[in-house]
Each structure stands twice: as structure tokens, then as C-alpha cells.
Write an enzyme that holds these catalytic residues in place. Sequence first.
Site, mmCIF file in Angstrom:
data_model
loop_
_atom_site.group_PDB
_atom_site.id
_atom_site.type_symbol
_atom_site.label_atom_id
_atom_site.label_comp_id
_atom_site.label_asym_id
_atom_site.label_seq_id
_atom_site.Cartn_x
_atom_site.Cartn_y
_atom_site.Cartn_z
ATOM 1 N N ARG A 39 -1.440 37.902 6.046
ATOM 2 C CA ARG A 39 -1.485 38.861 4.886
ATOM 3 C C ARG A 39 0.134 39.106 5.083
ATOM 4 O O ARG A 39 0.938 39.331 3.578
ATOM 5 C CB ARG A 39 -2.231 39.847 5.208
ATOM 6 N N SER A 116 -2.938 42.977 -10.476
ATOM 7 C CA SER A 116 -2.632 42.031 -8.995
ATOM 8 C C SER A 116 -1.388 41.072 -9.488
ATOM 9 O O SER A 116 -1.090 40.712 -10.351
ATOM 10 C CB SER A 116 -3.816 41.500 -8.650
ATOM 11 N N LYS A 149 5.400 42.337 -7.443
ATOM 12 C CA LYS A 149 5.431 43.945 -7.413
ATOM 13 C C LYS A 149 6.349 43.848 -6.120
ATOM 14 O O LYS A 149 6.322 43.211 -5.350
ATOM 15 C CB LYS A 149 4.011 44.531 -6.951
ATOM 16 N N ASP A 178 3.929 49.197 -3.221
ATOM 17 C CA ASP A 178 3.204 49.145 -4.686
ATOM 18 C C ASP A 178 3.165 50.667 -5.232
ATOM 19 O O ASP A 178 3.526 50.877 -6.345
ATOM 20 C CB ASP A 178 1.706 48.757 -4.637
HETATM 21 C C1 2OP Z 1 -2.046 42.703 -5.466
HETATM 22 O O1 2OP Z 1 -3.148 42.661 -5.314
HETATM 23 C C2 2OP Z 1 -0.470 41.913 -3.417
HETATM 24 O O2 2OP Z 1 -2.207 43.607 -3.011
HETATM 25 C C3 2OP Z 1 -1.258 43.072 -4.154
HETATM 26 O O3 2OP Z 1 -1.242 42.379 -6.246
#
Ligand code: 2OP
Length: 233
Positions: A39, A116, A149, A178
Site C-alpha cells: 500500500r 478516488s 491526489k 488527501d
Molecule cells: C484513493 O482512493 C488512494 O485512497 C486513495 O484515491
Amino acid sequence: MHGRQNDLAITLAFDVYGTLIDTHGVIETKANEFSHVWREKQLEYSFRRGLMQNYENFSVCTSQALDYASAYFDASLGRQDKEELLNAYQVLPAFDDVQEALDQAGKAGLNIFAFSNGSEEAVEILLMNAGIRNCFHGIVSVDAVRSFKPSPSVYSYLLRKAGAYNSNTWLVSSNSFDVIGAISSGMRAVWVRRSPDPDALLDPWGIEPTITVNSLSNLPEQIILFGSRPGES
Ligand code: 2OP
């Protein structure tokens, strides 16, 4: 896709991986370290690609991060093993508090989006498999702006696609990058402390979440109450 929603309604943009969906659900606890390296590398590759302006679909970041984790742990994953793990990444569980929170937000008339790094197709499959797809007005993927992001371009794109404004849009995410990215773009943000580590920190950038929670339970009510405070639009 969504046109102009009711401009006065609150818009919630839920981050997906790690916020709605438990990415560590893909591997048994005994391989938890492998899952965390996978991750962390997946995210690191998205940051690096964004900075390098060398965009590839998030699934490429996920696949290359898996290759890294396999080599790092000398797991010598075969092609079939890797395919099974990547397929398993499309069938991950939602956290226990998600369904109720989304139902509450829907009943309260909030505009609800999944937002996302993942492609629209990948997130569609993920949310369908987790049984929560029908809770969302739509899915907003950064894929369309070919960055990741926390680039400001992805938050501007979210507002355009959701037909929303900064002042009535809340990012909901467990990922501090984020939360900091959304606040820096002028939106409000909820930091969901998903880490089991009670000392998990938000990065010390001096940029604080609008609200910090340990779960999504009753979050819609907290957001509505926040917006009704004197001086809050
Ligand atoms: C997303 O869902 C990577 O968690 C981040 O965009």
C-alpha cells in the site's frame, strides 16, 4: 455525468481505498507487513508519477507496487499468484461503519460521491463487490485529469464533476495527504482515523482537518451540525 446538483446541498466526497474499503482485507493478518509495504509503495508511485508528470492508471501503480513488495520480501510471487492478488484487490470489504453512514447521508439529502485515484471502472467494480455502489450519486476518478491526489487539479475536477462548490463540499478520507490536499484546495475535510495505532499522526504541516473522527458513525449529522453553526455557510 452529474450536472449541477442542488447548489445549497452539502456534497460529501468519500475517498475509497483505506477510507470506505479496507485495503488490508486483501491479505491475511500474517502477511500484514507485506500488505502495508504494498500500500505504501502504491501511494508513493502515485505521488512520484504525479510530480514527474508521467501518469499511468492507478492500477499500474498497484501492480508495480506489488512487484516491489514481492521482491522486497523475496516472496517470488509467480504470475498466477500476482494475478490472484490483483484480482483480490477488486473484492475488498467495506469497513463496518460505512453502510450506515452512507444511508444516513442519503436520508439527509446529501450529495454523495466516491472520489478516488482508482479508475472509474475499478472503483465501480470495487463498490459493487462491497455492496455499496448504489449509495453514491456518482464516482469521480482522477483518471480524467491524468494526475493523482493531492494535486489541486483533482480537487477542482471533483467540484466540476459533482456540480459543487468548495464551501459546501467535504472530503472524507483516512489519508492525511488527501485531507491536507483538499483543505489546501479550499474544501472542508474530515480525517477518518482508520489506523489501529492510537498514535497515528496527521502530518505536522499546520493544516488541520475541519473534523477528525474515529469512525463514520453519525458523521453526516456532525457535518450538518457543523454547517449550521453561526458564521458557517
Ligand atoms: C484513493 O482512493 C488512494 O485512497 C486513495 O484515491
